[in-house]
Design a protein around this motif. Structure first.
Motif, mmCIF file in Angstrom:
data_model
loop_
_atom_site.group_PDB
_atom_site.id
_atom_site.type_symbol
_atom_site.label_atom_id
_atom_site.label_comp_id
_atom_site.label_asym_id
_atom_site.label_seq_id
_atom_site.Cartn_x
_atom_site.Cartn_y
_atom_site.Cartn_z
ATOM 1 N N GLY A 176 5.266 0.161 -11.766
ATOM 2 C CA GLY A 176 5.229 -0.230 -10.238
ATOM 3 C C GLY A 176 5.398 -1.683 -10.169
ATOM 4 N N PHE A 209 -4.618 -2.070 -8.500
ATOM 5 C CA PHE A 209 -5.855 -1.416 -7.889
ATOM 6 C C PHE A 209 -5.602 0.120 -8.019
ATOM 7 N N PHE A 210 -4.464 0.551 -7.546
ATOM 8 C CA PHE A 210 -4.270 2.090 -7.274
ATOM 9 C C PHE A 210 -3.861 2.829 -8.656
ATOM 10 N N ILE A 253 0.540 4.028 -2.917
ATOM 11 C CA ILE A 253 0.139 5.415 -2.836
ATOM 12 C C ILE A 253 1.181 6.310 -3.050
ATOM 13 N N SER A 254 2.346 6.121 -2.616
ATOM 14 C CA SER A 254 3.327 7.097 -2.997
ATOM 15 C C SER A 254 3.761 7.281 -4.488
ATOM 16 N N LEU A 255 3.474 6.165 -5.032
ATOM 17 C CA LEU A 255 3.538 6.277 -6.616
ATOM 18 C C LEU A 255 2.441 7.011 -7.496
ATOM 19 N N LEU A 256 1.156 6.762 -6.651
ATOM 20 C CA LEU A 256 0.083 7.435 -7.149
ATOM 21 C C LEU A 256 0.060 8.730 -6.978
ATOM 22 N N VAL A 257 0.411 9.207 -5.569
ATOM 23 C CA VAL A 257 0.499 10.720 -5.210
ATOM 24 C C VAL A 257 1.596 11.314 -6.330
ATOM 25 N N VAL A 258 2.582 10.831 -6.648
ATOM 26 C CA VAL A 258 3.534 11.210 -7.645
ATOM 27 C C VAL A 258 3.080 11.546 -8.883
ATOM 28 N N VAL A 285 0.859 -1.309 -0.097
ATOM 29 C CA VAL A 285 -0.009 0.010 -0.054
ATOM 30 C C VAL A 285 0.939 1.346 0.062
ATOM 31 N N ILE A 286 1.919 1.087 0.762
ATOM 32 C CA ILE A 286 2.905 2.587 1.036
ATOM 33 C C ILE A 286 3.515 2.716 -0.572
ATOM 34 N N MET A 317 -0.041 11.952 -9.676
ATOM 35 C CA MET A 317 -1.011 12.770 -9.767
ATOM 36 C C MET A 317 -0.504 13.955 -9.610
ATOM 37 N N GLN A 318 0.604 14.264 -8.980
ATOM 38 C CA GLN A 318 1.162 15.661 -8.843
ATOM 39 C C GLN A 318 1.847 15.834 -10.133
#
Lengths: 268, 362, 354
Positions: free
Chosen positions: A134, A204-205, A113-118, A109-110, A120-121
């Motif tokens: 990923g 999923f993310f 979400i860190s990949l996802l946040v990057v 999960v970590i 998105m950013q």
């Protein structure tokens, strides 16, 4: 043969380990819409139904594209790292290798979400490509672990002998090292393929509107009526994993035999 | 000895130095090795002998000095372009290739036709007595066979120098002794220079034309086997090669040896020049002898008590405590017919000869 | 010569660089990004980049987050305990009782389930543990229970059972490896010196296997704290864990900074907890050795463990009255990290390889 308490425990443990996998085909071939006992009778129907779901076919295609790309990428990167780790000494070696192997223990999960946040950013769309990145990160440690086994079994003087007999470094790698690690490379490709095919959290993310097979399955789990089809699909996936795994292990053992070594254990 | 004195040295080492970080692995090594010579680097583990061999092969870059091969400086020449080939300690037989493929490995770039290659491989295998095993998989070979394959594989390229890194250390004793003789024959047959690394002094003495004894990265003595054994340059070399008894002595007008008495300085061997003051006298066990009843010493004799008896079959070693000496001296006797082995505690007369003495300053 | 990097080091770094750069870009950079996010806030879709500790104060004081974090730790600890305790006999059996040529096949059998779809395996546990599932069915048929068991699904117990299944090979393999490394003549030596089978196990085998056990603990504990799928599928509302909350923050509430903060808090908590645990085990073993082992050593080590854990437990339950809800976490972190660091500095590595 004497029966040992420990042996009995081991058998019970195997039952515990295999319980879900054994149940899976039971329900997949069960002629009933409810996933529960007692069983109703044999049917191929749920498997036949798999052919009529376009969304499933799309997800399968996505998964296959991802798994193939990941297998190749992770194995290539893993080869470099495994070679560096077994053959060379460089500063901070422990730290660097530890960092590369980190996804093995980090909660997925970590990572996800860190990949996802990057992403998105950076304003990037999530897509098949992002899942490939990923999954490659996740598979690389497994590839390294397998390939390190192959590289570590090589006597360094084999390479020196090839150079001594007139080959260049590149020639020595091609003629001596590569043939000896090919079984390891194939095992690594297959294992990375299996991991990517089955991986759920990162997909999923990061999947956006291009679901993979596990993401599609996750969506179906909410609908009780779809469960028998899910069971059928799961049976195919599990069977495929097991077949690929047996092939991969065969290659790994062949590699060890080629080098005249004994089998020291399984993967990981 | 088949030293070819006409041409210059085949290998010259000139002030060779090697550092690993702060560790000084080779210290100012200078030596010349002739064409056709069987040359050994002998020393305890960690003395730098393997490093020196690998430097000649090109696997180690040297930090200073030069290595020349047939007059050509080897600096910057990679191992694949040097006229040397190596037999590795582990033999490094390619496990995925057959015996023939292993032996023919180096011929890939030779431009030979297939038929010529096959002939060359066959000849090389015959030379090491493995002509019948060409098709066998490499990992199915025994230790001795691997070693022969490694030899054939290196010799097929007709190198000017064959480098051997402890080639016999993995073999059992009987096989090792056979291989020693075979290697000597092989070297005479092909007539090229062999450079052998070994920690086994007996092996070096048996096979070599000349031996360089190395300690801590330095050559302590470079000599032929007989010289090395008879006239060791230092006490440490004397101790490393074979067995030597050391007796404390005092050198003045004459040499006053503890337990043996005064000796004229003229007859004794003194490798480090004239000595005076406290020194050590070395005596090999075979230069001492037990005198049985009725025998007289050819030179001089001394009395003692047998302290320990070590029976070897053909030989017996005796440790004899000489009158007036703290530590026993070791002597060896051939077990010829009619000579009984003495028991521990027996009185013994020991014959000795000043001409066998080697004296080292303390 | 000795200046700069040797040729070997330069080549090594060059060859490792593709994998390293990939990991830096896709792991280090994203991790640093979420750490940065945890200090920012979000207003609707705008990210406000002023540095603030607001997220942390909320994450540490909100009872819901605290309960979820604590539950994640508790479940992970239970999973670790169950997995390792069940795994040890299996590893021992394979290492000591299975014939050498059969060992590979046993290990293979144990790893196969691990390679099959994670999602499907967990879903099947829901089927197995269900009200009308095979477990309840069998137990009722045998007459052992009258009512179906309800405590085995949709709660923390179900999460523990399912995760213990999922992580089995991760625990078995390291323990097996450390058992395989034990020179069998050591065990013969112990018996030769007069120890029986049981004491040989406790005085020789177990201490030598401890590095493997500790590796198993780490490799099971860390990923389970952050598991997402299992609590969602079999946990019900009472089995929800921190990862589920992170997902909710990011996707449902679209509060990325809070999600990032929870992720960072989870990682920090795991790190501090493990550092505390491992280094205190070193301390306890050291105490035991100091008094020469035996009953006295066990008693002393046990007492120290009780005191160490007791202090933390008291702080967790009563400390809020003294230090405030966020303050007590700070005090606990200080005690745990301080203890760990001083042990790391003053006590040398012990015989368990930690």
């Amino acid at each position: 043969m004497r029966i040992r308490p420990l042996g009995v425990f081991a058998v019970l443990y195997l039952v515990f380990l295999y319980a879900p996998i054994v149940l899976l085909p039971l329900f997949a071939f069960n002629d009933g819409t409810v996933i529960a006992f007692p069983l109703r009778g044999f049917t191929w129907g749920w498997f036949a139904e798999l052919g009529n779901i376009p969304a499933l076919h799309e997800a399968t295609l996505n998964s296959l594209i991802i798994a193939c790309s990941v297998a190749i990428l992770a194995t290539c990167l893993g080869m470099f790292a495994a070679r560096a780790a077994t053959r060379y000494n460089f500063p901070l070696k422990g730290g660097i290798m530890g960092f590369i192997m980190l996804p093995l223990v980090l909660p997925e999960v970590i990572v996800a979400i860190s990949l996802l946040v990057v992403l998105m950013q950076l304003g990037l769309e999530t897509s098949i490509f992002t899942i490939i990145l990923g999954h490659t990160l996740l598979c690389m440690p497994f590839a390294i672990a397998i390939l390190q086994g192959s590289f570590a079994g090589l006597d360094q003087s084999l390479e020196e002998a090839a150079v001594d007999l007139g080959e260049t470094r590149a020639g020595a790698f091609r003629l001596v090292i590569l043939p000896l690690v090919v079984p390891g490379i194939i095992a690594s490709l297959l294992i990375c393929f299996i991991i990517s095919l089955d991986e759920f959290i990162i997909a999923f993310f990061l999947s956006g509107n291009e679901p993979t097979l596990p993401v599609y399955l996750w969506g179906q789990l909410r609908f009780p009526a779809r469960l028998p089809v899910v069971m059928a699909l799961g049976t195919i996936l599990v069977a495929l994993s097991i077949v690929l795994l047996i092939v991969a292990d065969g290659f790994r053992r062949r590699g060890l035999r080629k080098m005249g070594q004994n089998d020291a254990g399984g993967f990981l | 000895m088949n030293l070819d004195m006409n041409s210059g040295p085949l290998i010259s080492l000139n002030g060779v130095n090697k550092y690993y970080g702060d560790y000084h692995a080779l210290r100012d090594i200078s030596a010349e090795i002739g064409a056709g010579e069987f040359f050994s680097l002998l020393g305890p583990s960690g003395c730098g002998k393997t490093t020196l061999l690998r430097a000649i092969a090109g696997f180690e870059e040297i930090s200073g000095g030069t290595i020349t091969l047939s007059g050509k400086d080897m600096a910057g020449v990679p191992p694949n372009l040097r006229p040397t080939n190596m037999v590795f300690q582990s033999y490094a037989i390619f496990p995925h290739l057959s015996v023939e493929q292993n032996v023919g490995f180096g011929l890939r770039k030779s431009g030979m036709g297939a038929a010529n290659k096959a002939r060359a491989i066959g000849a090389a295998l015959d030379m090491v007595g493995l002509g019948h095993l060409g098709g066998r998989a490499a990992h199915a070979l025994s230790g001795g066979q691997r070693q022969r394959v490694a030899l054939a594989r290196a010799l097929i390229l007709k190198p000017k120098v064959l480098l051997l890194d402890e080639p016999l250390s993995a073999l059992d004793r009987k096989m090792r002794e056979d291989m020693q003789v075979e290697l000597m024959k092989l070297q005479r047959e092909v007539g090229i220079t062999f450079v052998l690394v070994t920690h086994d002094q007996e092996e070096a003495l048996v096979m070599s034309d000349r031996i360089a004894v190395m300690f801590e990265g330095e050559i302590a003595q470079l000599a032929d086997p007989e010289e090395l054994y008879r006239r060791p340059a230092t006490k440490r070399v004397a101790d490393f090669i074979g067995v030597m008894n050391f007796l404390p002595a005092q050198a003045g007008e004459r040499l006053e040896v503890a337990g043996l008495g005064p000796v004229d300085l003229e007859g004794v061997i003194s490798p480090q020049g004239a000595v005076s003051g406290a020194c050590s006298v070395g005596l090999r066990p075979e230069t001492l002898s037990l005198l049985y009843d009725g025998e007289t010493a050819r030179s001089r004799e001394v009395r003692g008590v047998v302290d320990e008896v070590v029976y070897y079959g053909d030989m017996t070693y005796y440790d004899v405590r000489l009158d007036g000496l703290e530590a026993p001296v070791r002597l060896s006797m051939r077990n010829t017919v009619g000579r009984d082995v003495l028991d521990v505690g027996a009185q013994a007369r020991v014959g000795w000869d000043p001409r066998a003495m080697v004296v080292f300053p303390d | 010569m000795a200046q700069g990097l040797s040729r070997d080091a330069r080549q090594g770094l060059t060859i490792v660089s593709p994998a390293l750069i990939f990991a830096l870009l896709l792991l280090a950079f994203p991790l640093l990004t979420i750490i940065a996010f945890s200090f920012w806030t979000q207003n609707f879709l705008e990210i406000d980049r002023t540095f603030t500790l607001e997220n942390y104060s909320e994450a540490l004081t909100d009872p819901l987050y605290r309960a979820l974090m604590m539950r994640s730790l508790r479940i992970a600890a239970s999973v670790t305990a169950v997995t390792v305790v069940l795994a040890f006999p299996i590893a021992y059996f394979i290492s000591f009782y299975v014939r050498p040529e059969k060992k590979a096949i046993w290990l293979f059998l144990i790893t196969i389930p691990f390679w099959t779809s994670y999602l499907i395996r967990i879903f099947l546990w829901r089927v197995i543990l269900a009200f009308d599932g095979p477990v309840n069915g069998t137990l009722m048929e045998l007459g052992l229970i009258e009512e179906p068991l309800s405590w085995i699904l949709y709660n923390a117990n179900a999460v523990v059972i399912t995760l213990a299944h999922a992580f089995a090979p991760f625990a078995i393999l390291p323990i097996f490896v450390s058992l395989e490394k034990i020179d069998r003549s050591l065990l013969e030596a112990a018996k030769d010196l007069g120890e029986g089978a049981v004491m040989t196990f406790f005085r020789v085998t177990l201490p030598l296997a401890m590095p493997g056990v500790l590796a198993a603990v780490l490799i099971v504990f860390i990923p389970t704290v952050g598991d997402y799928v299992t609590p969602r599928l079999v946990g019900g509302s009472g089995g929800t864990m921190i990862a589920n909350m992170i997902y909710v923050q990011i996707f449902d509430l679209s509060n990325r900074p809070m999600g990032a903060t929870l992720a960072v808090v989870a990682m920090l908590t795991v790190t501090i907890t493990l550092a505390w645990a491992i280094l205190h085990v070193r301390f306890w073993v050291h105490l035991n050795d100091r008094v020469g082992g035996g009953i006295a050593g066990l008693a002393l080590a046990g007492a120290a463990a009780v005191v160490d854990v007791g202090i933390l437990w008291w702080l967790w339950t009563n400390g809020a009255d003294w230090f405030g809800p966020a303050g007590v976490l700070g005090v606990m972190a200080a005690i745990m990290a301080g203890g760990a660091i001083s042990i790391a500095v003053f006590l040398p590595k012990g015989r368990w390889g930690i």
